[in-house]
Write a protein that holds these residues in place. Structure first.
Motif, mmCIF file in Angstrom:
data_model
loop_
_atom_site.group_PDB
_atom_site.id
_atom_site.type_symbol
_atom_site.label_atom_id
_atom_site.label_comp_id
_atom_site.label_asym_id
_atom_site.label_seq_id
_atom_site.Cartn_x
_atom_site.Cartn_y
_atom_site.Cartn_z
ATOM 1 N N PHE A 72 -3.161 4.573 -2.794
ATOM 2 C CA PHE A 72 -4.189 4.759 -1.878
ATOM 3 C C PHE A 72 -4.733 6.134 -2.353
ATOM 4 O O PHE A 72 -3.791 7.160 -2.305
ATOM 5 N N GLU A 73 -5.842 6.283 -2.797
ATOM 6 C CA GLU A 73 -6.510 7.530 -3.277
ATOM 7 C C GLU A 73 -7.596 8.024 -2.058
ATOM 8 O O GLU A 73 -8.190 7.098 -1.533
ATOM 9 N N GLN A 87 3.957 11.570 -8.303
ATOM 10 C CA GLN A 87 4.551 11.068 -9.573
ATOM 11 C C GLN A 87 5.453 9.959 -9.312
ATOM 12 O O GLN A 87 5.628 8.751 -9.967
ATOM 13 N N LEU A 88 6.461 9.829 -7.998
ATOM 14 C CA LEU A 88 7.357 8.855 -8.013
ATOM 15 C C LEU A 88 6.358 7.626 -7.352
ATOM 16 O O LEU A 88 6.598 6.404 -7.816
ATOM 17 N N ALA A 89 5.417 7.703 -6.677
ATOM 18 C CA ALA A 89 4.429 6.609 -6.481
ATOM 19 C C ALA A 89 3.720 6.008 -7.492
ATOM 20 O O ALA A 89 3.534 4.737 -7.790
ATOM 21 N N GLU A 90 3.219 6.780 -8.623
ATOM 22 C CA GLU A 90 2.968 6.276 -9.903
ATOM 23 C C GLU A 90 3.959 5.287 -10.671
ATOM 24 O O GLU A 90 3.654 4.424 -11.131
ATOM 25 N N ALA A 91 5.217 5.870 -10.491
ATOM 26 C CA ALA A 91 6.142 5.074 -10.805
ATOM 27 C C ALA A 91 6.552 3.615 -10.254
ATOM 28 O O ALA A 91 6.898 2.819 -10.900
ATOM 29 N N ALA A 92 6.077 3.725 -9.072
ATOM 30 C CA ALA A 92 6.318 2.522 -8.276
ATOM 31 C C ALA A 92 5.172 1.611 -8.673
ATOM 32 O O ALA A 92 5.566 0.464 -8.745
ATOM 33 N N VAL A 93 4.069 1.912 -8.965
ATOM 34 C CA VAL A 93 2.889 1.213 -9.578
ATOM 35 C C VAL A 93 3.425 0.660 -10.743
ATOM 36 O O VAL A 93 3.265 -0.610 -11.110
ATOM 37 N N LEU A 124 0.687 -1.233 -0.093
ATOM 38 C CA LEU A 124 0.059 -0.068 0.108
ATOM 39 C C LEU A 124 0.998 1.295 0.006
ATOM 40 O O LEU A 124 1.537 1.521 0.777
ATOM 41 N N ALA A 125 0.793 2.192 -1.103
ATOM 42 C CA ALA A 125 1.679 3.430 -1.023
ATOM 43 C C ALA A 125 0.545 4.313 -0.676
ATOM 44 O O ALA A 125 -0.438 4.739 -0.925
#
Length: 186
Positions: free
Chosen positions: A38-39, A20-26, A6-7
């Protein structure tokens, strides 16, 4: 079965480099690792024991706790606000640390990474996030760090998902986090 991470992103800004870094992790999660971004942290009210009672817990907090319950581990993304952790991330940690004795973090590994405009990439805030998560019951992985300085210039024209050095560091953190999340000793 894949490892569920879970980010949680400590910035609400639409163009946030930490988001954006979290999107890169996904996007770059290793095989057998699923990263859920998580939104809805903006909708989670400030933690208050008066509303954290059965039948009164806000829906957004329930969704956060449910997502945390499904997770095998956590990846926290923290920018640095005035030298410390952003309120939205601290609030998420507070909600997940309750009810007392039943923390969603208990026995689960947590890594904290991030990016910030300053020359150290937000290390003070990331250290504070590690401290708060550890007190909340997480198994904080102190050796897993990725602090990216100069975010405003570094990511002005390049998304973190397209920065080879960032992707290498990020996938290394995810691989280690998933390994520890999938092991009984984590």
């Amino acid at each position: 079965m894949s490892v569920q991470i879970l980010a949680l992103v400590g910035s609400l800004r639409a163009g946030s480099h930490n988001r954006q870094l979290a999107e890169a992790a996904v996007k770059h999660a290793p095989e057998n690792v699923e990263v859920e971004l998580f939104e809805g942290l903006a909708e989670v009210p400030f933690y208050n024991e008066d509303i954290d009672v059965e039948g009164s817990v806000p829906e957004a907090a329930l969704r956060l706790r449910a997502a945390a319950g499904r997770a095998d581990g956590f990846l926290l993304f923290s920018p640095e606000y005035n030298g410390t952790i952003p309120a939205v991330l601290k609030n998420a940690i507070d909600w997940l640390s309750r009810p007392f004795g039943a923390s969603a973090f208990s026995g689960k590994p947590v890594a904290v990474i991030g990016t910030a405009f300053g020359q150290y990439g937000g290390v003070w805030a990331q250290d504070e996030a590690r401290k708060a998560a550890g007190i909340a019951g997480a198994t904080v992985l102190e050796d897993l760090k990725l602090s990216i300085p100069g975010s405003v210039t570094r990511f002005a024209e390049t998304h973190p998902a397209d920065d080879a050095e960032v992707v290498t560091g990020l996938t290394g953190v995810l691989t280690q986090l998933a390994s520890r999340a999938g092991s009984p000793s984590a």
